[in-house]
Enzyme design. Structure first.
Site, short mmCIF file in Angstrom:
data_model
loop_
_atom_site.label_atom_id
_atom_site.label_comp_id
_atom_site.label_asym_id
_atom_site.label_seq_id
_atom_site.Cartn_x
_atom_site.Cartn_y
_atom_site.Cartn_z
N CYS A 116 -3.28 7.42 7.83
CA CYS A 116 -3.89 6.09 7.77
C CYS A 116 -2.94 5.05 8.37
O CYS A 116 -1.75 5.31 8.57
CB CYS A 116 -4.17 5.70 6.33
SG CYS A 116 -5.19 6.88 5.43
N THR A 132 0.86 -1.17 0.00
CA THR A 132 0.00 0.00 0.00
C THR A 132 0.90 1.23 0.00
O THR A 132 1.95 1.24 0.65
CB THR A 132 -1.05 -0.04 1.15
OG1 THR A 132 -2.03 0.98 0.89
CG2 THR A 132 -0.46 0.15 2.52
N HIS A 169 -5.72 -0.98 4.57
CA HIS A 169 -5.30 0.43 4.62
C HIS A 169 -6.49 1.22 5.19
O HIS A 169 -7.39 1.61 4.46
CB HIS A 169 -4.96 0.89 3.19
CG HIS A 169 -4.49 2.31 3.08
ND1 HIS A 169 -3.52 2.69 2.18
CD2 HIS A 169 -4.84 3.45 3.72
CE1 HIS A 169 -3.30 4.00 2.27
NE2 HIS A 169 -4.11 4.48 3.20
#
Lengths: 163, 209
Positions: free
Chosen positions: A31, A25, A48
């Protein structure tokens, strides 16, 4: 950089794979990248997440967006391809504070709150957190290798870390 | 069909109005920036669209592309945040024009203190001008914070407004704007992230509820 054999997990998304698959990711900011790994079945899963809690928000249909609902779906998806939840171990990265706000406003501390919520949710499911790199003020790209569960973290202008 | 989230509330007409605010804002911004640096600045009418946050990074060169992000938080009648984003090459070019000195460091990601404050101030002018026209047209008071600048991967920077806006919808109001200073062209974009209450205030005060 994304290589041909990698599965890219987008923002507010999750995916699972078996060895020798690789999940990645890109550019985690506030995040969190939640990496789960079953070392016996060699099954990996990566989420994520963007926000700590689905119950605090009305528009919560995307399960992968929240720490609580993402973890439930990630475990279920991993079990579907052969993982056993008793053998799962977790590694997490992200939760940065990307801007130097006055950190007293709770809404602006979303990175910290994401990290705290993720740890809490992992504990609820009894999944041991074996490594983490959260906080600070820079973005991170992560890669999770299903063959051995290694979790590689890259940041701009910094060396590569393997958890 | 039942629509949920903020994007369901927007029609083409709403977008036209926001586009109108956008073009007034950029016109103000071009004038203000031109005064600051004493050079000719032009900004054409911007494109306004709803973009799903998972696709926003594509508009600024990809998830891992390093960009400069200037963020201002909003208080007053309209609350939320607004950002101006530009590619770091554009940021270097613009800073060089203003400072009157080429970027000398080999490190593409390195910005001098001077370059950083130029970028901060340019972003501040751009965002404030936009907010000025938004405040005027919606008869609101908007108090912007001081600007915050971060240079990092696009996704990491976008995670901040995305998580703020992700609370009410999966889409971001995206205002794409081109700018040229003398003959140097650069593209950037604004992101406006009002909270839900402020979002309704904007719509109501524009008389299109």
């Amino acid at each position: 950089m994304v290589r041909a054999n990698m599965i890219v997990v987008g923002m507010a998304d999750l995916n699972v794979t078996k060895s020798p698959g690789i999940l990645t990711t890109l550019g985690l900011g506030s995040c969190i990248g939640i990496a789960l790994y079953d070392g016996i079945a060699k099954v990996a899963g990566l989420a994520h997440i963007m926000l700590p809690d689905s119950k605090a928000i009305q528009n919560n249909s995307n399960k992968a967006k929240f720490a609580d609902t993402a973890l439930v779906k990630l475990i279920a998806d991993m079990e579907r391809i052969g993982a056993n939840r008793r053998y799962l171990k977790a590694k997490i990265a992200g939760g940065a504070q990307m801007f130097a706000f006055n950190a007293t406003n709770d809404n602006l501390r979303v990175g910290d709150r994401n990290a705290e919520a993720t740890k809490r949710v992992l504990a609820v499911h009894g999944i041991p957190l074996v490594a983490s790199e959260t906080g600070d003020s820079f973005g991170r790209t992560v890669e999770l290798y299903a063959e051995d569960g290694r979790f590689v973290i890259k940041a701009i202008g910094q060396g590569i870390r393997t958890l | 069909m039942e629509k949920t989230g903020a994007e369901g509330l927007f029609s083409e007409m709403h977008l036209d109005i926001l586009k109108e605010i956008g073009s007034m804002g950029t016109a103000h911004a071009a004038t203000a920036l031109s005064k600051m640096i004493n050079k000719k600045v032009t900004m054409p009418v911007p494109n306004v669209s709803w973009v799903e946050f998972k696709n926003v990074a594509e508009f600024v060169g990809g998830a891992e592309n390093v960009i400069a992000g200037i963020l201002v938080t909003l208080s007053g009648n309209i609350q939320g945040m607004m950002m101006y984003l530009m590619d770091i090459d554009a940021a270097h070019d613009l800073a060089a024009i203003v400072v009157g000195q080429e970027h000398v460091s080999e490190e593409r990601y390195a910005f001098t203190e001077m370059e950083r404050s130029v970028i901060e101030e340019m972003g501040n002018i751009l965002v404030s001008s936009y907010l000025g026209s938004l405040a005027g047209l919606t008869n609101s008071q908007i108090k912007p914070s001081i600007p915050f600048v971060t240079i990092d991967m696009a996704n990491a920077i976008l995670s901040v407004p995305a998580s703020e806006f992700g609370k009410i919808a999966d889409k971001i109001l995206f205002i794409e704007s081109q700018m040229s200073i003398e003959n140097v062209k650069s593209s950037g974009c604004f992101i406006l992230v009002p909270n839900l209450h402020s979002f309704y205030r904007i719509i109501r005060s524009l008389g299109v509820e």
